[in-house]
Write a protein that holds these residues in place. Structure first.
Motif, PDB file in Angstrom:
ATOM      1  N   GLY A  16       7.470  15.544  -0.873  1.00 38.94           N
ATOM      2  CA  GLY A  16       6.810  14.789  -1.924  1.00 38.94           C
ATOM      3  C   GLY A  16       7.048  15.442  -3.270  1.00 38.94           C
ATOM      4  N   ALA A  17       8.323  15.692  -3.591  1.00 41.18           N
ATOM      5  CA  ALA A  17       8.673  16.439  -4.798  1.00 41.18           C
ATOM      6  C   ALA A  17       9.221  15.551  -5.905  1.00 41.18           C
ATOM      7  CB  ALA A  17       9.709  17.513  -4.449  1.00 41.18           C
ATOM      8  N   THR A  18       9.005  14.252  -5.813  1.00 35.75           N
ATOM      9  CA  THR A  18       9.606  13.336  -6.779  1.00 35.75           C
ATOM     10  C   THR A  18       9.052  13.512  -8.179  1.00 35.75           C
ATOM     11  OG1 THR A  18       9.776  11.739  -4.966  1.00 35.75           O
ATOM     12  CG2 THR A  18      10.202  10.919  -7.185  1.00 35.75           C
ATOM     13  N   ARG A  19       7.750  13.732  -8.266  1.00 40.65           N
ATOM     14  CA  ARG A  19       7.103  13.778  -9.583  1.00 40.65           C
ATOM     15  C   ARG A  19       5.807  14.575  -9.474  1.00 40.65           C
ATOM     16  NH1 ARG A  19       6.582   8.846  -7.305  1.00 40.65           N
ATOM     17  NH2 ARG A  19       8.401   8.073  -8.414  1.00 40.65           N
ATOM     18  N   GLY A  20       5.093  14.672 -10.586  1.00 43.78           N
ATOM     19  CA  GLY A  20       3.754  15.267 -10.584  1.00 43.78           C
ATOM     20  C   GLY A  20       3.702  16.682 -10.063  1.00 43.78           C
ATOM     21  N   ALA A  21       2.660  16.961  -9.272  1.00 44.92           N
ATOM     22  CA  ALA A  21       2.444  18.308  -8.757  1.00 44.92           C
ATOM     23  C   ALA A  21       3.595  18.760  -7.872  1.00 44.92           C
ATOM     24  CB  ALA A  21       1.126  18.363  -7.987  1.00 44.92           C
ATOM     25  N   ASP A 104       2.973  17.775  -0.015  1.00 45.71           N
ATOM     26  CA  ASP A 104       2.451  17.129  -1.217  1.00 45.71           C
ATOM     27  C   ASP A 104       2.657  15.618  -1.181  1.00 45.71           C
ATOM     28  OD1 ASP A 104       1.351  17.257  -3.982  1.00 45.71           O
ATOM     29  OD2 ASP A 104       3.341  16.512  -4.510  1.00 45.71           O
ATOM     30  N   VAL A 105       3.086  15.078  -0.044  1.00 43.10           N
ATOM     31  CA  VAL A 105       3.333  13.634   0.032  1.00 43.10           C
ATOM     32  C   VAL A 105       2.057  12.870  -0.308  1.00 43.10           C
ATOM     33  CG1 VAL A 105       4.036  11.742   1.516  1.00 43.10           C
ATOM     34  CG2 VAL A 105       5.125  13.981   1.768  1.00 43.10           C
ATOM     35  N   TRP A 106       2.207  11.889  -1.191  1.00 39.78           N
ATOM     36  CA  TRP A 106       1.064  11.049  -1.573  1.00 39.78           C
ATOM     37  C   TRP A 106       1.574   9.675  -1.955  1.00 39.78           C
ATOM     38  CZ3 TRP A 106      -3.079   8.853  -1.028  1.00 39.78           C
ATOM     39  CH2 TRP A 106      -3.895   8.352  -2.043  1.00 39.78           C
ATOM     40  N   GLY A 107       1.743   9.386  -3.214  1.00 41.32           N
ATOM     41  CA  GLY A 107       2.264   8.077  -3.609  1.00 41.32           C
ATOM     42  C   GLY A 107       1.301   6.930  -3.385  1.00 41.32           C
ATOM     43  N   GLY A 108      -0.003   7.200  -3.454  1.00 38.15           N
ATOM     44  CA  GLY A 108      -0.972   6.142  -3.224  1.00 38.15           C
ATOM     45  C   GLY A 108      -1.796   5.757  -4.433  1.00 38.15           C
ATOM     46  N   GLU A 109      -1.348   6.144  -5.630  1.00 38.55           N
ATOM     47  CA  GLU A 109      -2.138   5.847  -6.824  1.00 38.55           C
ATOM     48  C   GLU A 109      -2.348   4.350  -7.014  1.00 38.55           C
ATOM     49  OE1 GLU A 109       0.382   7.938  -6.764  1.00 38.55           O
ATOM     50  OE2 GLU A 109      -0.256   9.858  -7.598  1.00 38.55           O
ATOM     51  N   HIS A 110      -1.330   3.565  -6.678  1.00 43.50           N
ATOM     52  CA  HIS A 110      -1.467   2.115  -6.846  1.00 43.50           C
ATOM     53  C   HIS A 110      -2.549   1.564  -5.913  1.00 43.50           C
ATOM     54  CE1 HIS A 110       1.249   2.745  -3.481  1.00 43.50           C
ATOM     55  NE2 HIS A 110       1.142   1.486  -3.124  1.00 43.50           N
ATOM     56  N   LEU A 111      -2.759   2.204  -4.783  1.00 40.94           N
ATOM     57  CA  LEU A 111      -3.821   1.789  -3.867  1.00 40.94           C
ATOM     58  C   LEU A 111      -5.191   2.230  -4.369  1.00 40.94           C
ATOM     59  CD1 LEU A 111      -2.025   2.744  -0.538  1.00 40.94           C
ATOM     60  CD2 LEU A 111      -2.311   0.442  -1.480  1.00 40.94           C
ATOM     61  N   VAL A 112      -5.233   3.407  -4.965  1.00 40.67           N
ATOM     62  CA  VAL A 112      -6.504   3.916  -5.498  1.00 40.67           C
ATOM     63  C   VAL A 112      -7.064   2.973  -6.535  1.00 40.67           C
ATOM     64  CG1 VAL A 112      -7.603   5.800  -6.764  1.00 40.67           C
ATOM     65  CG2 VAL A 112      -5.896   6.320  -5.016  1.00 40.67           C
ATOM     66  N   LEU A 113      -6.206   2.493  -7.418  1.00 41.39           N
ATOM     67  CA  LEU A 113      -6.660   1.583  -8.473  1.00 41.39           C
ATOM     68  C   LEU A 113      -7.256   0.311  -7.887  1.00 41.39           C
ATOM     69  CD1 LEU A 113      -3.729   1.956 -11.028  1.00 41.39           C
ATOM     70  CD2 LEU A 113      -6.029   2.921 -11.195  1.00 41.39           C
ATOM     71  N   ALA A 114      -6.698  -0.136  -6.771  1.00 44.60           N
ATOM     72  CA  ALA A 114      -7.203  -1.356  -6.140  1.00 44.60           C
ATOM     73  C   ALA A 114      -8.502  -1.126  -5.399  1.00 44.60           C
ATOM     74  CB  ALA A 114      -6.145  -1.911  -5.179  1.00 44.60           C
ATOM     75  N   LEU A 115      -8.758   0.137  -4.993  1.00 47.05           N
ATOM     76  CA  LEU A 115      -9.914   0.433  -4.143  1.00 47.05           C
ATOM     77  C   LEU A 115     -11.056   1.120  -4.884  1.00 47.05           C
ATOM     78  CD1 LEU A 115      -8.050   1.946  -1.031  1.00 47.05           C
ATOM     79  CD2 LEU A 115      -8.737  -0.408  -1.371  1.00 47.05           C
ATOM     80  N   TRP A 116     -10.849   1.524  -6.111  1.00 51.23           N
ATOM     81  CA  TRP A 116     -11.801   2.389  -6.798  1.00 51.23           C
ATOM     82  C   TRP A 116     -13.221   1.815  -6.786  1.00 51.23           C
ATOM     83  CZ3 TRP A 116     -10.390   7.121  -7.692  1.00 51.23           C
ATOM     84  CH2 TRP A 116     -11.171   7.950  -8.508  1.00 51.23           C
ATOM     85  N   ASP A 117     -14.131   2.591  -6.264  1.00 50.78           N
ATOM     86  CA  ASP A 117     -15.557   2.242  -6.221  1.00 50.78           C
ATOM     87  C   ASP A 117     -15.881   1.061  -5.307  1.00 50.78           C
ATOM     88  OD1 ASP A 117     -16.416   4.302  -7.839  1.00 50.78           O
ATOM     89  OD2 ASP A 117     -16.187   3.153  -9.679  1.00 50.78           O
ATOM     90  N   ALA A 118     -14.914   0.561  -4.555  1.00 45.53           N
ATOM     91  CA  ALA A 118     -15.202  -0.547  -3.635  1.00 45.53           C
ATOM     92  C   ALA A 118     -15.889  -0.034  -2.380  1.00 45.53           C
ATOM     93  CB  ALA A 118     -13.905  -1.258  -3.253  1.00 45.53           C
ATOM     94  N   LYS A 119     -16.841  -0.789  -1.873  1.00 45.88           N
ATOM     95  CA  LYS A 119     -17.483  -0.420  -0.615  1.00 45.88           C
ATOM     96  C   LYS A 119     -16.467  -0.510   0.519  1.00 45.88           C
ATOM     97  CE  LYS A 119     -21.566  -0.027  -2.512  1.00 45.88           C
ATOM     98  NZ  LYS A 119     -22.163   1.324  -2.743  1.00 45.88           N
ATOM     99  N   MET A 120     -16.723   0.230   1.582  1.00 38.24           N
ATOM    100  CA  MET A 120     -15.784   0.264   2.688  1.00 38.24           C
ATOM    101  C   MET A 120     -15.507  -1.134   3.211  1.00 38.24           C
ATOM    102  SD  MET A 120     -15.480   0.233   6.276  1.00 38.24           S
ATOM    103  CE  MET A 120     -14.481   1.041   7.514  1.00 38.24           C
TER     104      MET A 120
END
Length: 308
Positions: A16-21, A104-120
């Motif tokens: 997961g070395a493409t970008r960021g951390a 460091d694999v992640w790449g889920g920021e686009h999912l976080v934005l869709a889920l932020w503060d949503a109930k399960m």
């Protein structure tokens, strides 16, 4: 090997070395002399579901080499066990061993934005499960495939990268799936630390504070050279740190002959900066987790500058 290149001769895999951390960790390991295999899904020919074309693993590998190490880009989907096994076999064939594994694999920021503060129960199940795949299953697959190579010789280091420490993540992390995804690496480092004790290897989990990743800068419409302009929109961005900070943290851990004292623990960039004496790229030493604990959640009257 000199004090400037304490990792000369060491072999690292940064998954997961493409970008960021991940990119910053790869570059800082290279600056310390390591040979670094930089993996990820976005190349100059192919873009991952993240949808960014501005960062690639080839560019990361070139930055590693420019920093003084040797960067090797290997396109890899870490959710594909066969692909990860092939990657590890290549490292074995070319290097004969593995000293540092960074999950460091992640790449889920686009999912976080869709889920932020949503109930399960209001969260799209496929989105939630995809987040767990990206941030948890990928790490498990990579460790399962790579650790047999690492444990052949003592002294190896496994680094799980997440958001938060065991202490700060006692608070609920915004969403059911995000909470699970970001707590799992903390527990993985603990469990791997137990398994690795007898091999002479060490496992830790690390976290940045408020990370000024490329995506975060784009979110606020700023660049690294004018990032403070975003403070007007988000005052807490004043405590933000560049990815270099966590990169230096991991490089310091890898170069520490007494790193086993951290085995199984979760550690922050700010905590490790105090321990090892490094700074962020601008010469400051931010401690974002302490700032959030004291000021944001604790109500203490203080500014971000007091925590830099």
């Amino acid at each position: 090997m000199t004090t400037e290149t304490p990792l000369q001769g060491k072999i690292a895999l940064v998954a997961g070395a493409t970008r960021g951390a991940g990119r910053a960790i790869a570059v800082q390991l290279g600056a310390a002399g390591a040979t670094v295999y930089a993996t990820g899904r976005t190349t100059r020919e192919r873009v991952s579901e993240v949808g960014r074309t501005t960062e690639t693993i080839e560019e990361t590998a070139e930055l590693v080499t420019a920093a003084g190490g040797r960067g090797i880009a290997v396109p890899t989907d870490h959710l594909d066990p066969a692909a990860v096994r092939a990657l590890v076999a290549r490292i074995d064939e070319e290097q004969g061993g593995l000293d540092i594994l960074v999950n460091d694999v992640w790449g889920g920021e686009h999912l976080v934005l869709a889920l932020w503060d949503a109930k399960m129960w209001d969260t799209d199940l496929d989105h939630g499960l995809r987040m767990l795949e990206l941030g948890v299953r990928s790490h498990i697959i990579t460790s399962s495939c790579a650790l047999p190579l690492m444990v052949r010789r003592p002294g190896g280091l496994v680094v799980e990268v997440t958001d938060g420490t065991a202490e700060t993540n006692r608070r609920y992390r915004e969403n059911f799936y995000y909470d699970l995804t970001k707590n799992a690496p903390i527990r993985m480092a603990f469990a791997l630390g137990e398994d690795l004790k007898s091999t002479g290897c060490t496992a830790v989990c690390v976290t940045p504070g408020f990370l000024r990743s490329e995506q975060m800068l784009d979110t606020f419409g700023v660049r690294e050279d004018n990032w403070r302009d975003a403070i007007a929109e988000q005052p807490h961005f004043a405590i933000a740190e560049s990815p270099v900070y966590l990169g230096r943290a991991v490089a310091a851990l890898a170069a520490d002959p007494d790193r086993a004292r951290w085995n199984g623990r979760s550690l922050s960039s700010g905590q490790l900066a105090k321990e090892y004496g490094f700074t962020d790229a601008d010469g400051s030493r931010p401690d974002a987790l302490a700032y959030f604990e004291d000021v944001v959640f604790g109500g203490k009257e203080a500014s971000a500058d007091d925590y830099r």
